[in-house]
Design a protein around this motif. Structure first.
Motif, PDB file in Angstrom:
ATOM      1  N   GLY A   1       0.782  -1.233   0.000  1.00  0.00           N
ATOM      2  CA  GLY A   1       0.000   0.000   0.000  1.00  0.00           C
ATOM      3  C   GLY A   1       0.811   1.279   0.000  1.00  0.00           C
ATOM      4  N   LEU A   2       2.129   1.148  -0.226  1.00  0.00           N
ATOM      5  CA  LEU A   2       2.976   2.350  -0.239  1.00  0.00           C
ATOM      6  C   LEU A   2       3.376   2.703  -1.667  1.00  0.00           C
ATOM      7  CD1 LEU A   2       5.281   1.377   2.743  1.00  0.00           C
ATOM      8  CD2 LEU A   2       3.609   3.247   2.717  1.00  0.00           C
ATOM      9  N   PRO A   3       3.432   3.997  -1.964  1.00  0.00           N
ATOM     10  CA  PRO A   3       3.935   4.364  -3.286  1.00  0.00           C
ATOM     11  C   PRO A   3       5.434   4.089  -3.333  1.00  0.00           C
ATOM     12  CG  PRO A   3       3.666   6.327  -1.930  1.00  0.00           C
ATOM     13  CD  PRO A   3       3.187   5.165  -1.093  1.00  0.00           C
ATOM     14  N   CYS A   4       5.935   3.653  -4.452  1.00  0.00           N
ATOM     15  CA  CYS A   4       7.381   3.401  -4.579  1.00  0.00           C
ATOM     16  C   CYS A   4       7.788   3.851  -5.978  1.00  0.00           C
ATOM     17  CB  CYS A   4       7.691   1.929  -4.327  1.00  0.00           C
ATOM     18  SG  CYS A   4       9.455   1.597  -4.113  1.00  0.00           S
ATOM     19  N   ASP A   5       7.818   5.179  -6.130  1.00  0.00           N
ATOM     20  CA  ASP A   5       7.961   5.756  -7.468  1.00  0.00           C
ATOM     21  C   ASP A   5       9.397   6.042  -7.865  1.00  0.00           C
ATOM     22  OD1 ASP A   5       5.210   5.725  -7.590  1.00  0.00           O
ATOM     23  OD2 ASP A   5       5.031   7.749  -6.740  1.00  0.00           O
ATOM     24  N   ARG A   6      10.291   6.016  -6.894  1.00  0.00           N
ATOM     25  CA  ARG A   6      11.670   6.360  -7.213  1.00  0.00           C
ATOM     26  C   ARG A   6      12.548   5.152  -6.913  1.00  0.00           C
ATOM     27  NH1 ARG A   6      14.585  11.256  -3.939  1.00  0.00           N
ATOM     28  NH2 ARG A   6      16.634  11.239  -4.925  1.00  0.00           N
ATOM     29  N   ILE A   7      13.169   4.614  -7.949  1.00  0.00           N
ATOM     30  CA  ILE A   7      14.123   3.513  -7.799  1.00  0.00           C
ATOM     31  C   ILE A   7      15.439   4.056  -8.312  1.00  0.00           C
ATOM     32  CG2 ILE A   7      14.563   1.073  -8.217  1.00  0.00           C
ATOM     33  CD1 ILE A   7      11.765   1.493  -7.170  1.00  0.00           C
ATOM     34  N   THR A   8      16.388   4.200  -7.423  1.00  0.00           N
ATOM     35  CA  THR A   8      17.623   4.904  -7.780  1.00  0.00           C
ATOM     36  C   THR A   8      18.834   4.013  -7.521  1.00  0.00           C
ATOM     37  OG1 THR A   8      18.862   6.968  -7.422  1.00  0.00           O
ATOM     38  CG2 THR A   8      17.737   6.075  -5.492  1.00  0.00           C
ATOM     39  N   GLY A   9      19.850   4.174  -8.350  1.00  0.00           N
ATOM     40  CA  GLY A   9      21.060   3.354  -8.257  1.00  0.00           C
ATOM     41  C   GLY A   9      21.802   3.433  -9.581  1.00  0.00           C
ATOM     42  N   ALA A  10      22.615   2.416  -9.865  1.00  0.00           N
ATOM     43  CA  ALA A  10      23.352   2.303 -11.132  1.00  0.00           C
ATOM     44  C   ALA A  10      24.536   3.259 -11.185  1.00  0.00           C
ATOM     45  CB  ALA A  10      22.445   2.530 -12.336  1.00  0.00           C
ATOM     46  N   GLY A  11      25.559   2.873 -11.926  1.00  0.00           N
ATOM     47  CA  GLY A  11      26.751   3.693 -12.078  1.00  0.00           C
ATOM     48  C   GLY A  11      27.244   3.658 -13.509  1.00  0.00           C
ATOM     49  N   THR A  12      28.401   4.220 -13.723  1.00  0.00           N
ATOM     50  CA  THR A  12      28.942   4.362 -15.080  1.00  0.00           C
ATOM     51  C   THR A  12      29.107   3.018 -15.780  1.00  0.00           C
ATOM     52  OG1 THR A  12      30.038   6.425 -14.500  1.00  0.00           O
ATOM     53  CG2 THR A  12      30.963   5.209 -16.369  1.00  0.00           C
ATOM     54  N   GLY A  13      29.455   1.979 -15.015  1.00  0.00           N
ATOM     55  CA  GLY A  13      29.714   0.682 -15.622  1.00  0.00           C
ATOM     56  C   GLY A  13      28.465  -0.135 -15.908  1.00  0.00           C
ATOM     57  N   SER A  14      27.316   0.323 -15.408  1.00  0.00           N
ATOM     58  CA  SER A  14      26.126  -0.529 -15.522  1.00  0.00           C
ATOM     59  C   SER A  14      24.864   0.206 -15.945  1.00  0.00           C
ATOM     60  CB  SER A  14      25.852  -1.202 -14.166  1.00  0.00           C
ATOM     61  OG  SER A  14      25.446  -0.242 -13.202  1.00  0.00           O
ATOM     62  N   PHE A  15      24.908   1.530 -16.046  1.00  0.00           N
ATOM     63  CA  PHE A  15      23.656   2.288 -16.204  1.00  0.00           C
ATOM     64  C   PHE A  15      22.907   1.970 -17.481  1.00  0.00           C
ATOM     65  CE2 PHE A  15      26.363   4.893 -18.799  1.00  0.00           C
ATOM     66  CZ  PHE A  15      25.510   5.416 -19.765  1.00  0.00           C
ATOM     67  N   GLU A  16      23.631   1.497 -18.527  1.00  0.00           N
ATOM     68  CA  GLU A  16      22.939   1.162 -19.771  1.00  0.00           C
ATOM     69  C   GLU A  16      21.946   0.026 -19.521  1.00  0.00           C
ATOM     70  OE1 GLU A  16      22.978   2.339 -22.864  1.00  0.00           O
ATOM     71  OE2 GLU A  16      24.663   3.741 -22.854  1.00  0.00           O
ATOM     72  N   ILE A  17      22.328  -0.892 -18.630  1.00  0.00           N
ATOM     73  CA  ILE A  17      21.478  -2.055 -18.360  1.00  0.00           C
ATOM     74  C   ILE A  17      20.335  -1.667 -17.415  1.00  0.00           C
ATOM     75  CG2 ILE A  17      21.449  -4.401 -17.413  1.00  0.00           C
ATOM     76  CD1 ILE A  17      24.465  -4.558 -18.293  1.00  0.00           C
ATOM     77  N   GLU A  18      20.668  -1.038 -16.286  1.00  0.00           N
ATOM     78  CA  GLU A  18      19.602  -0.624 -15.364  1.00  0.00           C
ATOM     79  C   GLU A  18      18.696   0.410 -16.024  1.00  0.00           C
ATOM     80  OE1 GLU A  18      22.892  -0.371 -13.825  1.00  0.00           O
ATOM     81  OE2 GLU A  18      22.697  -1.238 -11.801  1.00  0.00           O
ATOM     82  N   GLY A  19      19.302   1.307 -16.795  1.00  0.00           N
ATOM     83  CA  GLY A  19      18.511   2.372 -17.430  1.00  0.00           C
ATOM     84  C   GLY A  19      17.482   1.833 -18.404  1.00  0.00           C
ATOM     85  N   ALA A  20      17.846   0.725 -19.078  1.00  0.00           N
ATOM     86  CA  ALA A  20      16.946   0.153 -20.080  1.00  0.00           C
ATOM     87  C   ALA A  20      15.970  -0.849 -19.478  1.00  0.00           C
ATOM     88  CB  ALA A  20      17.782  -0.538 -21.172  1.00  0.00           C
ATOM     89  N   SER A  21      16.095  -1.104 -18.171  1.00  0.00           N
ATOM     90  CA  SER A  21      15.354  -2.212 -17.556  1.00  0.00           C
ATOM     91  C   SER A  21      13.878  -1.922 -17.315  1.00  0.00           C
ATOM     92  CB  SER A  21      16.004  -2.560 -16.203  1.00  0.00           C
ATOM     93  OG  SER A  21      15.796  -1.479 -15.287  1.00  0.00           O
ATOM     94  N   GLY A  22      13.534  -0.633 -17.274  1.00  0.00           N
ATOM     95  CA  GLY A  22      12.172  -0.289 -16.879  1.00  0.00           C
ATOM     96  C   GLY A  22      11.966  -0.289 -15.375  1.00  0.00           C
TER      97      GLY A  22
END
Lengths: 397, 397
Positions: free
Chosen positions: B242-263
């Motif tokens: 029942g809680l909003p969870c709208d912000r999922i933050t993380g990832a760095g220079t070596g991985s952001f292409e993967i996390e960024g494209a993950s949805g």
């Protein structure tokens, strides 16, 4: 004077936030250790003073002068204690900017135990001779020529013909870094210094850095035997060429007992003895008359995620990792297992550590660890007794 | 105004020595690179700006917000460029003292992407909410309680009931450092934040530090697949509670292409992309749309003892060694072979380097290297264009 206090009501300028530990300095004099903002460099003043006393006694027994290496701590306060209480004749350091910072803070006898290259840097070095006793090393005739030009130029600027720079020949006695590579080269360089206007040939620098860290005492002694023989032969060859060679300087915390007893060295350049570190502790175990750990990185446990793990707030920016992980002081069964930018991960199988607990870490290598911090927090009987600035922190020029 | 100039003749006070490069700052604006006092941190401004442009474009294409990680550079100027030119929505950093220094310098939206423990430290964090948007992470209910107490106390002090601290749940998605260790633990912690006076549950921090440095792209992708699945499942469980969870933050220079494209991720925390380093270069080789090296440690050759060796003046106090030796930029056939406190030894089999030559080193790891220096020297077309202070250098509290 009270009109100088900033006020939120005057001129629409907001008052600065109230000062508190951690905001700009890690603690206040009189605070208990529990109040120190972490990570912070802690000096156990009792242990530090015992180390100074011990080295003063050993240097006297060995009959050598102690020139304390200030590159280790970069602090004018530590250096002054090494001289006043610890019997040091002066200090050495590695950079002109270090010498500048420490001489501005009152140190008056400094050997820059390194090569100094570049016209602007050499000019700064030469100007330091106007503040006190300054000496420098050389391993190349071009540098000797550059020193002589700079002294000659400064003599012309100031009208003082007495201005002189002391220059030592740095020989490579086994480290494979800087230094002349042959006895003939050392003799030629000493003669070039002696023949150069404005320079005085001031002796031989022979520092075997690598030998400091050989743990096995027989191996260390064997490595140093070769180095000592080469140093003595170089000294004798310089003397045979008609030059005085009265100052043979070098040696460090891990080796000074051997060089000091050799009859070859007249001056030892130990630094780490004042604080010690985890790497020297491994050498120390094989060395009599041991020095004590007097330097700690105080850290706070910021995460206890379970699974036998705790995480504290001292990472690579608070404790140097080049000589391995820090040791955990005074807590048996707990060990460092990893170091990242801001965190040190600890194995704590019995879950002794709770959130907010303080941990004393013994750095792997004191020199680059001290250079990360702005302040030493001097502690005695559990209370902060003094704050010493890391005077030459970041002075790498 | 001329009466304010110090004079050697007035009041018997000696004039300070004339200012020059190296004395307190490494260079003057307009100087050629050859005049920079070394070792110094050099930013290739053209490459830096291309890196900012590239990341702005990639984040937009991926549909994620960029929150630039200022722990890497600790500079208000770099952070402002990442926002103004590079499209970042704000910054993150790891320490309260970093956030203080950067917010004092004008940054207004800061995520402290770390655990903050200790009453005084938490109180300082809470006061920063009066200067701008501040969020913090938690992985333990005791910390949630401490945050809530501090906000409640500050509300009482200021009479402002609106003061609120944004708190994210930090989950361990594979690094084995901080973070909740189970989905149930994350849900319970999110609920505790939501139920605590003065706090707002602000989302999920899921940073897989170790994955940044996995060189093989298939291996990196596999490691991240597990992490992504766990992050998505945790988000879904929090939402199911029942809680909003709208912000999922993380990832760095070596991985952001993967996390960024993950949805899954809404925000990426890359930092090193702006400068790059030798370690990320190894990962970069397997990553499309590469970033460029924009950060160098400029060093000077101070010894050429022969035997295929040269020694320059950047040691462990100028270039961090935790991720290996620096690379030598733009000089083929020359490589670093050792790093000690004040020296980097170079293999130079063809004796290309002469005394006084400048060498551009690419640090193994940019974060702890930047933290060693007081200034960035921004260079374009071979001249110094700007000097940027390392605003939060040494701010480890």
């Amino acid at each position: 004077m009270s009109t100088a206090q900033p006020s939120p009501d005057r001129d629409g300028v907001a008052a600065p936030p109230a000062w508190e530990p951690g905001y700009d300095i890690p603690a206040r004099v009189g605070d208990p250790v529990a109040a120190v903002a972490t990570p912070a460099l802690i000096v156990d003043l009792d242990a530090f003073e015992r180390n100074l006393d011990r080295m003063r006694r050993r240097a006297a027994e060995l009959g050598v002068a102690l020139r304390a290496h200030a590159k280790m701590h970069k602090s004018a306060d530590v250096a002054q204690a090494q001289i006043a209480r610890g019997g040091a004749v002066g200090i050495c350091c590695q950079k002109v900017s270090e010498a500048e910072a420490l001489m501005r803070a009152g140190l008056a006898d400094v050997l820059v135990s390194n090569q100094v290259v570049g016209e602007a840097r050499v000019a700064r070095l030469v100007r330091l001779t106007e503040r006190g006793a300054v000496a420098v090393c050389a391993d190349h005739p071009d540098q000797v020529a550059a020193f002589s030009r700079a002294v000659t130029a400064r003599r012309a600027e100031t009208g003082s013909d007495r201005l002189t720079l002391d220059v030592l020949v740095e020989m490579d006695c086994g480290s494979g870094r800087c230094g002349t590579g042959s006895i003939a080269g050392s003799v030629a360089l000493a003669s070039a210094i002696d023949a150069s206007p404005g320079l005085r040939f001031a002796g031989l620098q022979s520092y075997y850095g690598r030998a400091q860290h050989i743990v096995d005492p027989a191996e260390r002694r064997a490595a140093l035997a070769t180095s000592l023989a080469l140093t003595a032969a170089t000294r004798d060859a310089i003397r045979a060429a008609g030059l005085p060679c009265d100052r043979i300087t070098g040696a460090g915390t891990g080796s000074f007992e051997i060089e000091g007893a050799s009859g070859v060295y007249t001056e030892i350049q130990a630094g780490s003895y004042a604080f010690m570190d985890a790497d020297y502790a491994r050498v120390r175990e094989t060395t009599p008359d041991a020095f004590e750990h007097a330097l700690f990185v105080l850290a706070t446990v910021i995460s206890v995620p379970g699974r036998g793990r705790a995480v504290c707030d001292a990472g690579l920016k608070a404790v140097a990792a080049d000589s391995g992980l820090p040791l955990v002081h005074g807590l048996s069964g707990i060990a460092a297992t990893g170091l990242s930018d801001e965190h040190c991960t600890l194995a704590d199988p019995e879950a002794q550590l709770t959130l907010g607990a303080q941990v004393h870490l013994i750095p792997g290598h004191c020199d680059p660890t001290c250079n990360l911090h702005d302040w030493y927090v001097g502690v005695r009987h559990g209370r902060v007794e003094c704050l010493w600035p890391v005077t030459a922190r970041g002075k790498v020029f």
